[in-house]
Design an enzyme around this catalytic site. Sequence first.
Site: not given
Length: 216
Positions: A38, A128
């Site tokens: 990421e 998330k």
Amino acid sequence: MSITDYPELTIILRGYSFEEAMFVMEELAAMNTSVGIEVTTNNDDFARIITEGNKKFGQQLLIGAGTVLTFSQADQAIAGGAKFLLGPKNFSTPIFSLAKERGVVTVPSAFTPSEIQIMFDEGADIVKVFPAVTVGPTYFKQLAGPFGIRPLMAVGGVTIDNIAAFKKAGVVYFGVGSSMFQKADIQNRNGQAIRKSIQSYLDKLAEAGSEEDESH
């Protein structure tokens, strides 16, 4: 890409220079293991890192964008080849639409049970829960009561010391940032230390998974 191809562990590259990010990706690619990378949008070169990272290591690594706050950031990241988008908040409908159109996995953030359900209803592939350390593993175990095991990602304060506890509580995906590497190892280009750190997390997850299987 399909959520079934999404790796258990995502490594968050926040605050790294272009050269540092390329170094980390090169070391990861050499490990031949399944992890997500990421690249956060508050890296000055985030679009360049994603684009060049995909050119060099896209066959070995799953590279995406994090800290996606706007449609423009999502658009830039996807144009660079990002395979997934993570954010610290809910995603807008246009972001979901763009990602679905381009086959990109969406991982917006939520915190309460209602927010989590809303994001799944909007089309999130994974939700998330951030910051995970604030609520701890017990929160995920409690969520599994009414909701069952959902594709949730624990991010924020996940470390080598608590990642197994999160997995045993039913967490499916993990995002690890600053606790993954020693900054000095990146600066000194200590590839052996980088690989050892990543492997220690993968080993912890594998160990927790095998313990879980034995208990059933």
